[in-house]
Design a protein around this motif. Structure first.
Motif, PDB file in Angstrom:
ATOM      1  N   LEU A 200      26.010  -1.870 -69.434  1.00  0.00           N
ATOM      2  CA  LEU A 200      25.486  -3.245 -67.626  1.00  0.00           C
ATOM      3  C   LEU A 200      26.713  -4.073 -68.387  1.00  0.00           C
ATOM      4  O   LEU A 200      27.530  -4.222 -66.753  1.00  0.00           O
ATOM      5  CB  LEU A 200      24.118  -3.188 -67.925  1.00  0.00           C
ATOM      6  CG  LEU A 200      23.188  -2.687 -66.828  1.00  0.00           C
ATOM      7  CD1 LEU A 200      22.323  -3.717 -66.740  1.00  0.00           C
ATOM      8  CD2 LEU A 200      24.030  -1.724 -65.957  1.00  0.00           C
ATOM      9  N   LEU A 201      27.309  -4.750 -68.932  1.00  0.00           N
ATOM     10  CA  LEU A 201      27.798  -5.814 -68.833  1.00  0.00           C
ATOM     11  C   LEU A 201      29.389  -5.245 -69.085  1.00  0.00           C
ATOM     12  O   LEU A 201      30.306  -6.095 -67.999  1.00  0.00           O
ATOM     13  CB  LEU A 201      27.824  -6.381 -70.506  1.00  0.00           C
ATOM     14  CG  LEU A 201      27.142  -7.699 -70.842  1.00  0.00           C
ATOM     15  CD1 LEU A 201      26.584  -7.735 -72.714  1.00  0.00           C
ATOM     16  CD2 LEU A 201      27.201  -8.449 -70.032  1.00  0.00           C
ATOM     17  N   TYR A 209      24.180  -8.884 -64.560  1.00  0.00           N
ATOM     18  CA  TYR A 209      22.453 -10.110 -64.416  1.00  0.00           C
ATOM     19  C   TYR A 209      22.388  -9.821 -63.021  1.00  0.00           C
ATOM     20  O   TYR A 209      20.193  -9.173 -62.824  1.00  0.00           O
ATOM     21  CB  TYR A 209      23.375 -12.013 -63.423  1.00  0.00           C
ATOM     22  CG  TYR A 209      22.416 -12.440 -63.568  1.00  0.00           C
ATOM     23  CD1 TYR A 209      22.126 -13.515 -64.666  1.00  0.00           C
ATOM     24  CD2 TYR A 209      22.424 -13.142 -61.807  1.00  0.00           C
ATOM     25  CE1 TYR A 209      21.270 -14.124 -64.240  1.00  0.00           C
ATOM     26  CE2 TYR A 209      21.012 -13.759 -61.729  1.00  0.00           C
ATOM     27  CZ  TYR A 209      21.091 -14.743 -62.669  1.00  0.00           C
ATOM     28  OH  TYR A 209      19.817 -15.681 -62.587  1.00  0.00           O
ATOM     29  N   SER A 210      22.478  -8.957 -62.016  1.00  0.00           N
ATOM     30  CA  SER A 210      22.308  -8.511 -60.819  1.00  0.00           C
ATOM     31  C   SER A 210      21.338  -7.322 -61.276  1.00  0.00           C
ATOM     32  O   SER A 210      19.886  -7.261 -60.407  1.00  0.00           O
ATOM     33  CB  SER A 210      22.648  -8.370 -59.664  1.00  0.00           C
ATOM     34  OG  SER A 210      23.302  -7.155 -59.706  1.00  0.00           O
ATOM     35  N   VAL A 213      20.247  -8.069 -66.299  1.00  0.00           N
ATOM     36  CA  VAL A 213      20.266  -8.214 -68.015  1.00  0.00           C
ATOM     37  C   VAL A 213      20.815 -10.418 -67.803  1.00  0.00           C
ATOM     38  O   VAL A 213      21.138 -10.984 -67.146  1.00  0.00           O
ATOM     39  CB  VAL A 213      21.620  -7.900 -67.983  1.00  0.00           C
ATOM     40  CG1 VAL A 213      22.444  -8.506 -69.424  1.00  0.00           C
ATOM     41  CG2 VAL A 213      21.847  -6.129 -68.504  1.00  0.00           C
ATOM     42  N   ASN A 214      20.513 -11.251 -68.603  1.00  0.00           N
ATOM     43  CA  ASN A 214      20.478 -12.437 -69.250  1.00  0.00           C
ATOM     44  C   ASN A 214      21.894 -12.692 -69.886  1.00  0.00           C
ATOM     45  O   ASN A 214      21.950 -12.708 -70.880  1.00  0.00           O
ATOM     46  CB  ASN A 214      18.986 -13.190 -69.492  1.00  0.00           C
ATOM     47  CG  ASN A 214      19.153 -14.217 -69.319  1.00  0.00           C
ATOM     48  OD1 ASN A 214      20.581 -15.405 -69.689  1.00  0.00           O
ATOM     49  ND2 ASN A 214      18.351 -14.911 -70.069  1.00  0.00           N
ATOM     50  N   VAL A 215      22.566 -12.424 -68.777  1.00  0.00           N
ATOM     51  CA  VAL A 215      24.513 -12.570 -69.701  1.00  0.00           C
ATOM     52  C   VAL A 215      24.891 -13.985 -70.534  1.00  0.00           C
ATOM     53  O   VAL A 215      25.157 -13.536 -71.564  1.00  0.00           O
ATOM     54  CB  VAL A 215      25.298 -12.444 -68.683  1.00  0.00           C
ATOM     55  CG1 VAL A 215      26.862 -12.726 -69.380  1.00  0.00           C
ATOM     56  CG2 VAL A 215      25.213 -11.531 -67.434  1.00  0.00           C
TER      57      VAL A 215
END
Length: 317
Positions: A200-201, A209-210, A213-215
């Motif tokens: 996802l990153l 983030y959406s 994932v707590n970036v």
């Protein structure tokens, strides 16, 4: 993918076996105790450590490149390898115990990563690849300058420090192997379990983030986890650079992969690469041994230039 993994594993075993049998000493001219000592006490730990180090370097490169969205991110281009070498050299010159060396390297490497990221954030909030690489290379050059000063201050330690400057697997032992292997395995499992977050990153911070994932929390944790194995390995071998860039980028050049298969394949290719390069370095002009770090530079720089050239062509389209 399983077939690819099996073939790579077989090639690693074959390369490692071949490396055990060749060297400056002719095993057929030695008695049983002599060749057993050479095989099991000198060559075997070196071959196994080469495999573990190659896997650690390639594995960390995959994570750095995804988390920082920079295809040229690596412990070397971010200045971490130079800092780790400096930390180990400082431990050697102060006659600290062997087990302290990796601690110095980890702390120095993470400090270098923090400095690079903070400086890049001040100069370029987008963290463009060019900014990170320039700051990392400059910081690495500064660390090398400090290392040269240590050589001048402690001339009696020049031989030991030179080993770190060139990157050598000579003197590998089972203690060093076990420490590096355990940390590489544990960190590899953590990174593998974080595969979804890394995929996802790779799509960008906003999208990650959406999707939950707590970036801000995940990014530093992943960077630290990926940094530990190569920094520990480098603390014993010295400067071995560019493996984390060359291996994953060459794989992606031929076939795009999701993070988990890319992590495994990169680790296997990294292990095979270092075994082959180290074997060539210690045998090509035997009994003189060319340091592994030098051999990696000679073989990796042309590939590095090739990848940069291809990347520039793609960006112009």
């Amino acid at each position: 993918m399983n077939r690819h993994t099996a073939i790579l594993s077989l090639l690693i075993i074959l390369a490692g076996t071949f490396s055990l049998l060749i060297g400056s000493a002719d095993l057929f001219e030695l008695n049983r105790s002599q060749w057993q000592n050479i095989i099991f006490n000198i060559r075997l730990p070196r071959v196994l450590f080469a495999a573990v180090l190659g896997a650690a370097l390639a594995m960390s490169g995959v994570v750095f490149q995804i988390v920082l969205r920079n295809p040229m991110a690596d412990s070397f281009t971010l200045g971490m390898a130079n800092a780790a070498v400096l930390g180990s050299a400082a431990a050697v010159t102060t006659a600290l115990p062997l087990f302290v060396r990796p601690l110095f390297s980890i702390l120095a490497g993470l400090l270098a990563l923090f400095i690079v990221l903070m400086a890049a954030r001040r100069l370029d909030t987008a963290y463009r690849p060019e900014t990170l690489i320039i700051i990392g290379v400059l910081l690495g050059a500064m660390m090398s300058g400090v290392l040269y000063i240590i050589v001048l201050i402690a001339p009696d330690q020049t031989e030991s420090i030179a080993r770190y400057m060139f990157g050598s697997l000579s003197g590998s032992s089972y203690d060093i192997l076990m420490l590096t292997a355990v940390l590489t395995f544990v960190c590899g499992i953590i990174l593998h379990r974080s595969g979804r977050a890394l995929d996802l990153l790779n799509l960008g911070d906003v999208r990650a983030y959406s999707l939950g994932v707590n970036v801000k929390k995940v990014r530093p944790l992943l960077l630290i986890t990926a940094s530990i194995p190569p920094l520990v390995g480098i603390s014993f071998t010295g400067m071995i650079a560019l493996v984390g860039i060359i291996v994953p980028q060459m794989i992606l050049y031929f076939k795009p992969l999701m993070f988990r298969p890319l992590l495994i394949i990169s680790a296997l290719y990294g292990a095979l690469y270092i075994i082959i390069v180290d074997t060539i370095g210690r045998t090509i002009i035997a009994p003189i041994q060319i340091p592994t770090g030098v051999m990696v530079m000679i073989s990796a720089v042309p590939l590095f230039i090739f990848l940069m050239y291809k990347r520039m062509l793609v960006s112009r389209r």
